[in-house]
Write an enzyme that holds these catalytic residues in place. Structure first.
Site, PDB file in Angstrom:
ATOM      1  N   HIS A 101      30.010  47.999  49.397  1.00  0.00           N
ATOM      2  CA  HIS A 101      31.048  47.478  48.513  1.00  0.00           C
ATOM      3  C   HIS A 101      31.035  48.142  47.143  1.00  0.00           C
ATOM      4  O   HIS A 101      31.963  47.956  46.364  1.00  0.00           O
ATOM      5  CB  HIS A 101      30.965  45.946  48.405  1.00  0.00           C
ATOM      6  CG  HIS A 101      29.898  45.416  47.506  1.00  0.00           C
ATOM      7  ND1 HIS A 101      28.679  44.978  47.970  1.00  0.00           N
ATOM      8  CD2 HIS A 101      29.867  45.235  46.174  1.00  0.00           C
ATOM      9  CE1 HIS A 101      27.956  44.540  46.959  1.00  0.00           C
ATOM     10  NE2 HIS A 101      28.651  44.685  45.860  1.00  0.00           N
ATOM     11  N   ASP A 149      26.693  46.162  54.653  1.00  0.00           N
ATOM     12  CA  ASP A 149      26.875  46.444  53.226  1.00  0.00           C
ATOM     13  C   ASP A 149      25.936  47.529  52.721  1.00  0.00           C
ATOM     14  O   ASP A 149      25.280  47.378  51.681  1.00  0.00           O
ATOM     15  CB  ASP A 149      26.698  45.166  52.383  1.00  0.00           C
ATOM     16  CG  ASP A 149      27.340  45.310  51.004  1.00  0.00           C
ATOM     17  OD1 ASP A 149      28.120  46.256  50.815  1.00  0.00           O
ATOM     18  OD2 ASP A 149      27.040  44.478  50.130  1.00  0.00           O
ATOM     19  N   SER A 186      24.401  45.752  42.122  1.00  0.00           N
ATOM     20  CA  SER A 186      24.686  45.993  43.541  1.00  0.00           C
ATOM     21  C   SER A 186      24.296  47.407  43.945  1.00  0.00           C
ATOM     22  O   SER A 186      24.647  48.382  43.279  1.00  0.00           O
ATOM     23  CB  SER A 186      26.174  45.796  43.811  1.00  0.00           C
ATOM     24  OG  SER A 186      26.493  44.432  43.791  1.00  0.00           O
TER      25      SER A 186
END
Length: 612
Positions: free
Chosen positions: A75, A106, A188
């Site tokens: 993402h 992910d 992230s």
């Protein structure tokens, strides 16, 4: 006493007191602190600040090999094109190209350029983590690291084997790691290290106070052991898929995990699993809850064969099941593309505050600054403003390492690995001059002679029970002879075709990463493809390039014919198997023991026919 003397006495007293306090600190505490500082210093150079090559936003990442392969979140890179800029603690920016994608798990793999001695993180074993272990999170929260120096947060491992549902997207965090070390927007894709500085996870999710995007001490990381299972496919330029057993499970009134639905065309059904059976263990893990089953399933790619134990009427059954893809062919790439085109909705300023639903409460964060967070200015060189719709030209190094092809994240790296595997196989002998008749003589295990004769268009087998033959046609899906073998003759035809034609002329064939092979302790490297309406896989030993196994699938809902090659010997300068075990379903159909190989060159007539 003068005023000066009084002040001097007071200062001396404070100095003595401070000294006594310092001496009172347990040396073990100081040593632990120093060890933590040393661990951070050792891993800091491996951390990335990941930016789209053009545009706002960004995230974090970590280098995992000196040649520049790096991990980040799907993402983080989704919707940002195929090349990026990555800042490192050395203060430099490096060009990076997208290599592989795991939209469900992910994860994305990047390849950095500019040096061949990148500082790389040392991978640990995430299955050894325990609640209470030290945890270090490094990354670029709120995109603060405009000088590329990562932020460090510190805490403990709060939980292991957590399951996080898809939350309305294709993302599914199975068997993830929970930590209280702060993970905020921008973290992230960054690394989670244990106290020894070993990479144990990739941070990707957090639970946040609604709309405030404030960390509340509950963050989640994809385990490094899950990533290891997918890494071969990811480095092979693929968009990888996760797996399903083809069965639905739930908990019954006695707390057992029970099969409540099962697809009749699944391998699990063919292996005997039925409605109402109790799942006892899967992939070596004891299954006591539905989430435990989902966690065990989530960390493996489709196509892998793993041990399953189930109980029926008090009797335990142990078998191997082949996992099927969770998505239809091409569906995942399409879903990933749609997701990239439709960014996640962001809260509007006039939205009324309300309690978050479960889907909203836990979700991936960290890609873009929050509405109320000042947007840091990236260095001007990161954000070239190009007038008009014309895209800026790709850097030459990216252009050399990027092949965009439907179904691949980057087809360049698939070809790179396919060639590597094939060249390792050819190191023990080329079959370029052996395109004529092959005659193989030997014995059947258990007694009796066998002769195999293979050429470009036919296979003939002479065994004690008689003779059988195959005229190879454009459609091999119905070529299942001899009966009970699953298609031995067709499989032998495919074996010869790969050896004489090579991957480039075999048919549609690609590098498919690493997978377990029956009888082999190590993961094998796999080439997978289709030819004449059948799917076929070839598994190679990563240490010496030997062909270990071939599987031919006439259809999706039947067992393949499996050939296992071993006892390799040299025949006329080529390494060939002295043992070929033929399996179908749960049975060994036959074992062939070749003693001699006679591989002829193609005849002049045949060569003439090959000329276009």
């Amino acid at each position: 006493m003068t005023r000066v003397a009084a002040i001097a006495i007071v200062c001396l007293a404070w100095t003595c007191l401070a000294t006594r306090v310092a001496r009172a600190v347990d040396p073990a505490v100081l040593a632990a602190e120093q060890a933590r500082v040393d661990a951070i210093e050792s891993v800091r150079p491996t951390v990335l600040a990941v930016f789209p090559a053009a545009g706002e936003g960004g995230g974090s990442g970590v280098v995992i090999s000196p040649d520049g392969y790096a991990l980040t979140n799907f993402h983080v890179v989704s919707g940002s094109g195929s090349h990026f800029k990555c800042g490192m603690a050395d203060g430099k920016l490096y060009d990076a190209v997208l290599v592989g994608l795991d939209p469900t798990g992910d994860i994305a793999v990047l390849k950095l350029f500019g040096r061949d001695d990148f500082p790389a993180a040392r991978m640990g074993d995430s299955d050894t983590l325990r609640a209470g272990d030290e945890a270090l999170v490094l990354g670029n929260p709120f995109l603060l690291a405009t000088d590329y120096q990562p932020t460090v947060t510190y805490g403990i491992i709060s939980g292991v084997h957590r399951y996080q549902y898809p939350a309305g997207t294709v993302l599914e965090y199975g068997d993830c790691i929970q930590t209280d070390a702060s993970i905020n927007p921008g973290n992230s894709g960054g690394p989670l290290f244990n106290g020894a500085g070993e990479l144990v996870g990739i941070n990707g999710r957090g639970s946040f106070e609604k709309r405030g995007r404030v960390n509340v001490g509950v963050g989640y990381a994809i385990s490094i052991n899950q990533i290891k299972n997918f890494l071969g496919q990811l480095k092979g330029g693929l968009i990888v898929d996760h797996a399903t057993l083809g069965a639905v499970v739930s908990t019954d009134l006695d707390g057992r995990v029970i099969v409540t639905d099962i697809l009749p065309d699944s391998d699990a059904y063919r292996r005997g699993l039925r409605y109402g059976d109790e799942i006892v263990s899967f992939a070596g893990r004891t299954i006591t809850t539905v989430n435990a089953f989902k966690n065990a399933l989530a960390i493996f790619p489709q196509g892998w064969r793993l041990p399953l134990s189930y109980r029926r009427d008090g009797r335990r059954h142990d078998t191997l099941v082949r996992l099927r893809a969770a998505h239809a062919q091409g569906e995942l790439a399409e879903l990933a593309g749609k997701q990239a085109e439709v960014p996640a909705p962001r809260p509007k300023p006039d939205d009324e505050p309300r309690s978050p639903t479960p889907d909203e409460h836990d979700h991936q964060e960290g890609d873009r600054p929050a509405e109320d967070t000042p947007r840091p200015k990236l260095p001007p060189r990161l954000m070239p403003v190009q007038p008009g719709p014309k895209k800026p030209p790709l850097p030459e190094i990216i252009r050399q390492h990027l092949v965009e092809r439907r179904g691949y994240a980057n087809a360049y790296f698939n070809k790179l690995n396919l060639d590597r595997v094939w060249n390792a196989f050819l190191a023990s002998g080329s079959f370029e001059g052996a395109a004529g008749l092959w005659t193989i003589d030997g014995e059947m295990e258990g007694g009796g002679g066998v002769r195999l004769q293979l050429d470009e268009v036919s296979v003939r087998a002479t065994v004690p029970a008689g003779e059988t033959s195959l005229a190879a046609a454009d459609d091999l899906s119905q070529a299942l002879d001899p009966p009970g073998s699953g298609g031995l003759l067709a499989a032998l035809h495919l074996w010869r075709r790969l050896l004489t034609q090579g991957p480039g002329d075999f048919g549609a064939l690609h590098y498919d990463g690493a997978a377990p092979v029956l009888g082999s302790a190590n993961l094998a490297e796999v080439l997978r493809g289709t030819y004449a309406n059948v799917e076929v896989t070839f598994a190679f030993d990563p240490t010496d390039g030997r062909l270990l196994a071939l599987e031919m699938f006439p259809a999706n809902d039947v067992d393949p014919c499996e050939l296992y090659f071993s006892d390799y010997r040299e025949f006329d300068g080529r390494r060939l198997p002295g043992r070929i075990e033929v399996r179908h379903g749960d049975e060994v159909y036959a074992v062939l023991l070749p003693e001699t190989y006679r591989l002829e060159a193609a005849s002049a007539d045949a060569k003439a026919q090959e000329v276009p």
